[in-house]
Design a protein around this motif. Structure first.
Motif, PDB file in Angstrom:
ATOM      1  N   MET A 121      -1.307  65.215 -34.300  1.00 24.55           N
ATOM      2  CA  MET A 121      -2.280  64.458 -33.524  1.00 24.55           C
ATOM      3  C   MET A 121      -1.638  64.010 -32.217  1.00 24.55           C
ATOM      4  N   THR A 122      -2.358  64.134 -31.147  1.00 26.84           N
ATOM      5  CA  THR A 122      -1.894  63.707 -29.843  1.00 26.84           C
ATOM      6  C   THR A 122      -2.144  62.212 -29.677  1.00 26.84           C
ATOM      7  N   ALA A 123      -1.190  61.508 -29.108  1.00 27.85           N
ATOM      8  CA  ALA A 123      -1.315  60.061 -28.897  1.00 27.85           C
ATOM      9  C   ALA A 123      -2.433  59.771 -27.908  1.00 27.85           C
ATOM     10  N   ILE A 124      -3.220  58.739 -28.196  1.00 23.58           N
ATOM     11  CA  ILE A 124      -4.262  58.315 -27.256  1.00 23.58           C
ATOM     12  C   ILE A 124      -3.797  57.147 -26.399  1.00 23.58           C
ATOM     13  N   SER A 125      -2.746  56.466 -26.850  1.00 28.13           N
ATOM     14  CA  SER A 125      -2.162  55.394 -26.050  1.00 28.13           C
ATOM     15  C   SER A 125      -0.658  55.389 -26.260  1.00 28.13           C
ATOM     16  N   VAL A 126       0.044  54.857 -25.267  1.00 30.11           N
ATOM     17  CA  VAL A 126       1.502  54.791 -25.316  1.00 30.11           C
ATOM     18  C   VAL A 126       1.960  53.432 -24.798  1.00 30.11           C
ATOM     19  N   ASP A 127       3.188  53.054 -25.166  1.00 30.58           N
ATOM     20  CA  ASP A 127       3.745  51.811 -24.645  1.00 30.58           C
ATOM     21  C   ASP A 127       4.243  52.043 -23.217  1.00 30.58           C
ATOM     22  N   ILE A 128       4.680  50.976 -22.574  1.00 29.56           N
ATOM     23  CA  ILE A 128       5.088  51.062 -21.174  1.00 29.56           C
ATOM     24  C   ILE A 128       6.224  52.067 -20.966  1.00 29.56           C
ATOM     25  N   ALA A 129       7.238  52.023 -21.828  1.00 30.49           N
ATOM     26  CA  ALA A 129       8.383  52.932 -21.674  1.00 30.49           C
ATOM     27  C   ALA A 129       7.932  54.388 -21.725  1.00 30.49           C
ATOM     28  N   ARG A 130       7.043  54.713 -22.644  1.00 30.88           N
ATOM     29  CA  ARG A 130       6.554  56.100 -22.765  1.00 30.88           C
ATOM     30  C   ARG A 130       5.658  56.454 -21.583  1.00 30.88           C
ATOM     31  N   ALA A 131       4.860  55.503 -21.098  1.00 34.00           N
ATOM     32  CA  ALA A 131       4.007  55.753 -19.935  1.00 34.00           C
ATOM     33  C   ALA A 131       4.857  56.083 -18.712  1.00 34.00           C
ATOM     34  N   VAL A 132       5.975  55.377 -18.551  1.00 38.90           N
ATOM     35  CA  VAL A 132       6.902  55.666 -17.458  1.00 38.90           C
ATOM     36  C   VAL A 132       7.445  57.078 -17.603  1.00 38.90           C
ATOM     37  N   SER A 133       7.866  57.428 -18.803  1.00 34.67           N
ATOM     38  CA  SER A 133       8.432  58.743 -19.078  1.00 34.67           C
ATOM     39  C   SER A 133       7.413  59.860 -18.842  1.00 34.67           C
ATOM     40  N   LEU A 134       6.193  59.663 -19.303  1.00 36.84           N
ATOM     41  CA  LEU A 134       5.162  60.693 -19.175  1.00 36.84           C
ATOM     42  C   LEU A 134       4.716  60.903 -17.731  1.00 36.84           C
ATOM     43  N   SER A 135       4.582  59.812 -16.992  1.00 38.74           N
ATOM     44  CA  SER A 135       3.969  59.889 -15.668  1.00 38.74           C
ATOM     45  C   SER A 135       4.948  60.050 -14.521  1.00 38.74           C
ATOM     46  N   GLY A 136       6.177  59.579 -14.714  1.00 40.25           N
ATOM     47  CA  GLY A 136       7.121  59.574 -13.604  1.00 40.25           C
ATOM     48  C   GLY A 136       6.935  58.378 -12.690  1.00 40.25           C
ATOM     49  N   ILE A 137       6.012  57.497 -13.032  1.00 43.55           N
ATOM     50  CA  ILE A 137       5.789  56.269 -12.275  1.00 43.55           C
ATOM     51  C   ILE A 137       6.742  55.216 -12.827  1.00 43.55           C
ATOM     52  N   SER A 138       7.376  54.455 -11.944  1.00 40.44           N
ATOM     53  CA  SER A 138       8.329  53.444 -12.399  1.00 40.44           C
ATOM     54  C   SER A 138       7.619  52.325 -13.155  1.00 40.44           C
ATOM     55  N   ARG A 139       8.394  51.565 -13.901  1.00 35.48           N
ATOM     56  CA  ARG A 139       7.861  50.422 -14.648  1.00 35.48           C
ATOM     57  C   ARG A 139       7.188  49.430 -13.692  1.00 35.48           C
ATOM     58  N   SER A 140       7.871  49.110 -12.600  1.00 35.64           N
ATOM     59  CA  SER A 140       7.284  48.168 -11.646  1.00 35.64           C
ATOM     60  C   SER A 140       6.053  48.773 -10.976  1.00 35.64           C
ATOM     61  N   GLY A 141       6.081  50.087 -10.760  1.00 32.47           N
ATOM     62  CA  GLY A 141       4.919  50.769 -10.200  1.00 32.47           C
ATOM     63  C   GLY A 141       3.707  50.676 -11.111  1.00 32.47           C
ATOM     64  N   LEU A 142       3.936  50.807 -12.430  1.00 36.26           N
ATOM     65  CA  LEU A 142       2.833  50.658 -13.390  1.00 36.26           C
ATOM     66  C   LEU A 142       2.243  49.262 -13.324  1.00 36.26           C
ATOM     67  N   TYR A 143       3.104  48.260 -13.266  1.00 40.01           N
ATOM     68  CA  TYR A 143       2.607  46.888 -13.205  1.00 40.01           C
ATOM     69  C   TYR A 143       1.836  46.628 -11.909  1.00 40.01           C
TER      70      TYR A 143
END
Length: 59
Positions: A1-23
């Motif tokens: 099953m593919t994840a429908i949501s991820v935590d911040i660390a995984r979102a950074v890893s998946l997108s290439g957007i920095s943690r501060s950029g996400l915020y």
């Protein structure tokens, strides 16, 4: 099953957007964070839509 949501660390890893950029995106209302208890989650579909909406790089 593919994840429908991820935590911040995984979102950074998946997108290439920095943690501060996400915020910054959260604050600007471009991506909506979700809360599950103390954990902050990001919908993968919303993250993907945002990245796909970025302008194409010229080169």
């Amino acid at each position: 099953m593919t994840a429908i949501s991820v935590d911040i660390a995984r979102a950074v890893s998946l997108s290439g957007i920095s943690r501060s950029g996400l915020y910054k995106l959260f604050k600007a209302g471009k991506i909506t964070p979700r809360k599950n208890g103390k954990r902050t989650l990001v919908l993968v579909s919303e993250l993907q839509s945002y990245v796909e909406s970025l302008p194409k790089a010229e080169g």
